[in-house]
Design an enzyme around this catalytic site. Structure first.
Site: not given
Ligand code: SF4
Length: 343
Positions: A24-25, A37, A42-43, A80, A82, A120, A138, A182, A192
């Protein structure tokens, strides 16, 4: 000061190198953005890929979605989950056809008025498809911002979402809003991550408040909403010679050490009253003296108090008090209300 104000530059540089290639990009439009989106809510990304391709093959335009039988829409969505998402999508495309000649509008007001478009979706469509500097916040973005800015507030609270949206609005680069949103999505999905963030690989590690304070696995704070339990409580107002019988609650736990009228909890009012009478050797009362509903954070007491004039043997942690004395001892909240009714 962290994060340093130019952190979006580092994020965008990382995204240019490491961003995911997703179907989709490629050849983005407002319609393909919308479809992807909605499917991604949820998926998981991997589960969405085949559905996305099949959907666009079957319904290549808003007009095709609008004209389809609902059963075909639901069939294409089958697996899918929902399904309301698919129904909203079709209703929205029908409005797009009816009101905008099949072209998805770009203005905030027009988009926000279409079915299934929350904050969102609005931010995602406007930034990704129309290049508008609008955040798309989100769960991933909430997590990244909570860690980056060291936000200790509960991210499930609307006020925290508003704060994160305002922060994102401040830093979103006006020349690359879609890429910024994105990039945040990819950072949240790849680096993260919820349980064990890969901070050593993170382009923002020197900026990150959570990383600096060693709280990357503590943040974001998400206070689970626990369901309130409703309990029926039968309360005994036992009076004798101008005094009332009070019981002191245990040293620990809810309302610890507070005074209360003797009380028994049950699944029903009848069970609570039967338990109270049995526990104290009381006769069945003629009627209810006082009713009260008391709401605690995780508990609701539906209280009914009954009154007896009698001498009663004191049990452990109990005492007789006059009405005036009742006003001077620490009474558990709802029991203070009951005490206030006594003549
Ligand atoms: S340093 Fe670690 S906790 Fe901080 S934004 Fe990056 S991945 Fe997330």
């Amino acid at each position: 000061m962290w994060p340093r104000p130019d952190w979006p530059t580092r994020l965008l540089a990382w995204f240019a190198r490491e961003g995911r290639e997703l179907p989709w990009r490629e050849n983005r439009s407002a319609y393909t953005t919308w479809v992807s989106e909605v499917m991604l809510q949820q998926t998981r990304v991997e589960a969405v890929r085949p559905y996305y391709a099949a959907w666009l093959h079957r319904f290549p335009t808003p007009a095709a979605v609008a004209a389809a039988d609902e059963s075909d829409i639901l069939h294409a969505w089958q697996g899918l989950g929902y399904y309301r998402r698919a129904q909203h999508l079709q209703r929205a495309m029908q409005e797009v056809v009816a009101r905008y000649d099949g072209c998805i509008p770009s203005s905030r007001e027009a988009l926000a008025a279409l079915p299934g478009v929350g904050p969102y979706m609005l931010g995602a469509i406007r930034s990704l498809a129309f290049g508008a500097p609008e955040p798309a916040v989100d769960g991933n973005v909430l997590r990244v911002f909570a860690r980056l800015y060291g936000i200790e507030d509960d991210v499930l609270q609307p006020a925290t979402r508003r704060r994160v949206t305002a922060l994102a609005q401040e830093v979103i680069p006006h020349d690359a809003p879609g890429a910024f949103n994105e990039a945040l999505m990819d950072l949240g999905a790849l680096i993260c991550t919820p349980r064990t963030p890969h901070c050593a690989d993170c382009p923002l590690q020197v900026d990150c408040g959570a990383r600096r304070s060693g709280r990357e696995t503590v943040l974001p704070v998400r206070k689970k909403k626990t369901k309130q339990v409703t309990e029926r409580v039968a309360v005994a107002v036992i009076a004798h010679a101008g005094r009332y019988l009070l019981h002191r609650r245990s040293e620990t736990g809810m309302l610890a050490k507070m005074w209360e009228f003797p009380a028994v909890t049950g699944r029903t009012h009848a069970a609570a009253l039967a338990g109270l009478c049995a526990a104290r050797g009381l006769t069945t009362p003629h009627g209810v003296y006082w009713r009260h509903r008391h709401v605690f954070t995780h508990r609701i007491w539906e209280m009914r108090a009954y009154r007896w004039e009698m001498e009663a043997a004191l049990q452990e942690d109990e005492c007789w008090y006059t009405r005036d004395e009742l006003l001077t001892i620490p009474l558990a909240g709802p029991h203070a209300k009951l005490a206030a009714t006594l003549a």
